[in-house]
Design a protein around this motif. Structure first.
Motif, PDB file in Angstrom:
ATOM      1  N   LEU A   6      -8.674   2.731  11.545  1.00  0.00           N
ATOM      2  CA  LEU A   6      -9.559   1.998  12.429  1.00  0.00           C
ATOM      3  C   LEU A   6     -10.098   2.914  13.517  1.00  0.00           C
ATOM      4  O   LEU A   6     -11.266   2.856  13.879  1.00  0.00           O
ATOM      5  CB  LEU A   6      -8.806   0.816  13.055  1.00  0.00           C
ATOM      6  CG  LEU A   6      -9.617  -0.085  13.989  1.00  0.00           C
ATOM      7  CD1 LEU A   6     -10.834  -0.650  13.241  1.00  0.00           C
ATOM      8  CD2 LEU A   6      -8.766  -1.204  14.533  1.00  0.00           C
ATOM      9  N   ASP A 226      -5.185 -10.527   3.687  1.00  0.00           N
ATOM     10  CA  ASP A 226      -5.971  -9.346   4.060  1.00  0.00           C
ATOM     11  C   ASP A 226      -5.164  -8.323   4.860  1.00  0.00           C
ATOM     12  O   ASP A 226      -5.674  -7.717   5.798  1.00  0.00           O
ATOM     13  CB  ASP A 226      -7.209  -9.773   4.857  1.00  0.00           C
ATOM     14  CG  ASP A 226      -8.271  -8.656   4.889  1.00  0.00           C
ATOM     15  OD1 ASP A 226      -8.308  -7.857   3.936  1.00  0.00           O
ATOM     16  OD2 ASP A 226      -9.024  -8.591   5.873  1.00  0.00           O
ATOM     17  N   ASP A 227      -3.904  -8.112   4.492  1.00  0.00           N
ATOM     18  CA  ASP A 227      -3.118  -7.091   5.192  1.00  0.00           C
ATOM     19  C   ASP A 227      -2.621  -6.024   4.226  1.00  0.00           C
ATOM     20  O   ASP A 227      -1.629  -5.350   4.478  1.00  0.00           O
ATOM     21  CB  ASP A 227      -1.935  -7.734   5.923  1.00  0.00           C
ATOM     22  CG  ASP A 227      -0.987  -8.449   4.975  1.00  0.00           C
ATOM     23  OD1 ASP A 227      -1.323  -8.561   3.772  1.00  0.00           O
ATOM     24  OD2 ASP A 227       0.077  -8.900   5.427  1.00  0.00           O
ATOM     25  N   ASP A 316     -10.025  -6.068   7.100  1.00  0.00           N
ATOM     26  CA  ASP A 316     -10.385  -6.972   8.193  1.00  0.00           C
ATOM     27  C   ASP A 316     -11.727  -7.658   7.962  1.00  0.00           C
ATOM     28  O   ASP A 316     -12.478  -7.933   8.907  1.00  0.00           O
ATOM     29  CB  ASP A 316     -10.408  -6.234   9.537  1.00  0.00           C
ATOM     30  CG  ASP A 316      -9.038  -5.715   9.931  1.00  0.00           C
ATOM     31  OD1 ASP A 316      -8.027  -6.305   9.493  1.00  0.00           O
ATOM     32  OD2 ASP A 316      -8.971  -4.703  10.643  1.00  0.00           O
ATOM     33  N   LYS A 318     -14.429  -6.407   6.619  1.00  0.00           N
ATOM     34  CA  LYS A 318     -15.573  -5.507   6.849  1.00  0.00           C
ATOM     35  C   LYS A 318     -15.761  -4.575   5.658  1.00  0.00           C
ATOM     36  O   LYS A 318     -14.837  -4.313   4.886  1.00  0.00           O
ATOM     37  CB  LYS A 318     -15.342  -4.667   8.116  1.00  0.00           C
ATOM     38  CG  LYS A 318     -15.203  -5.480   9.396  1.00  0.00           C
ATOM     39  CD  LYS A 318     -16.524  -6.119   9.786  1.00  0.00           C
ATOM     40  CE  LYS A 318     -16.386  -6.946  11.064  1.00  0.00           C
ATOM     41  NZ  LYS A 318     -16.037  -6.120  12.224  1.00  0.00           N
TER      42      LYS A 318
END
Length: 380
Positions: A6, A226-227, A316, A318
């Motif tokens: 990130l 979503d992890d 995430d 995106k």
């Protein structure tokens, strides 16, 4: 998405001047104002033209890939033909020597007659061995000549056919290139016909549309928890894609300075050591498909019914993508376009690398929102 990745995304975005925060909403012109078309109608026209241009681009890319392979095939056949002709030349030389030897021996006693007249049995046997050896060598010489001629003729025909195919593909490539340019000219014509206020309103309207679709997708639970962490190859591919943030979109481009959508994803996975097909259509057709609720960073998300756009999942909710002409590689919501499905390049069926694994059908596929407010069903 891991914290380290990130931070890399944010650093790249800042360096490229990419704004990840929502843009301020702009006032939408009155749809009924004289001389103005409704913003929604303008946006639909613009998106259609962009989509047509991208589809033409992917068609061009597919032809370009075919042409590259065909050029390599022509070169291979030309090389084989050159070797075959050299072998034929040697075979003809050997056959010529054999003919001269037969002519020179034509007035002498036949070796077979000499064998019959020999007084020494052992000598006769020895000479018989020599005669047999000569006969075999002559047969082999003739056989090589015939085989070389057949091989040379076959390769010559194959080389001519391959060259004809190359010329046909080159003509198709020119047609595809002209089609892309025509589609992009339509986009430019529409954009230049709009006022600055209309352009601002279009951007705001489109962003609002995407935000609604993104919110609907995320709250639907279609992405699961979503992890998930990327694979080692997926992490390398994603890092490559992130490093390209801020570089311009250019149709037909594969880097390193500019990319189109599938040029970015194919180059990223190629740098990760996992070559994938060049076009979004081929990536959708040939790579293993996965449901959206199993997405992990590095997977590829395919868009539109004909698989004419592709992006790389960042995590995430995106994606990293090369959007379209006039824009740069950027981070975007996954629901920026109607989602067709997702594929995972580094998950191949055992013993069948490069073959798509049919996804397990879901008896209750989720209904996915699209940016224009319609509903699209995830085909999985």
């Amino acid at each position: 998405m891991s914290g380290r990745l990130l931070r890399l995304v944010c650093t790249a975005a800042v360096a490229a001047g990419t704004v990840l925060a929502p843009l301020p909403a702009a006032a939408v012109p009155d749809p009924q104002a004289p001389g103005q078309r409704p913003v929604a109608e303008l946006l639909t026209d613009l998106q259609t033209q962009y989509r047509d241009a991208e589809q033409a681009t992917e068609t061009y890319n597919a032809t370009e890939e075919q042409l590259k392979k065909q050029r390599a095939e022509v070169d291979r056949l030309d090389s084989e033909l050159a070797h075959a002709r050299l072998s034929l030349h040697d075979s003809r030389g050997a056959a010529g020597r054999l003919a001269r030897e037969q002519y020179q021996n034509s007035t002498a006693l036949s070796p077979y007659v000499r064998l019959l007249l020999a007084r020494d049995p052992q000598h006769a046997l020895d000479e018989g061995h020599v005669i047999g050896q000569l006969a075999r060598e002559r047969a082999e010489t003739v056989g090589r000549l015939v085989g070389s001629e057949k091989k040379s003729d076959g390769l010559a025909r194959a080389a001519r056919k391959a060259l004809d195919t190359q010329l046909t593909l080159a003509a198709r490539q020119k047609k595809d290139r002209d089609d892309v340019r025509e589609r992009l000219a339509d986009v430019e014509k529409l954009l230049t016909s709009l006022t600055p206020d209309q352009l601002t309103a279009l951007a705001a309207f489109e962003k609002t549309d995407v935000d609604k679709a993104q919110q609907k997708l995320v709250t639907s639970g279609a992405l699961g928890d979503d992890d998930r962490e990327p694979s080692r190859s997926g992490d390398r591919a994603l890092r490559y894609a992130v490093q390209q943030i801020g570089k311009p979109y250019e149709w037909g481009a594969e880097g390193p300075k500019t990319y189109d959508c599938s040029g970015l994803t194919s180059e990223a996975w190629g740098h990760a050591g996992t070559p994938v097909p060049r076009t979004s259509e081929e990536q959708w057709a040939e790579l293993p498909r996965i449901p959206l609720n199993e997405l992990r960073p590095g997977d590829l998300v395919i868009y539109f019914p004909k698989a004419t756009h592709v992006a790389m999942y960042l995590g995430d909710g995106k994606i990293v993508q090369a959007p379209r002409t006039g824009e740069t590689i950027q981070v975007s919501p996954i629901a920026s376009y109607p989602i067709l499905g997702a594929v995972r390049p580094d998950e191949r069926p055992e013993g069948a690398r490069g073959t798509a694994r049919p996804a397990t059908p879901d008896p209750h596929p989720p209904t996915l929102p699209t940016p224009n407010g319609d509903q699209a069903t995830d085909p999985k």
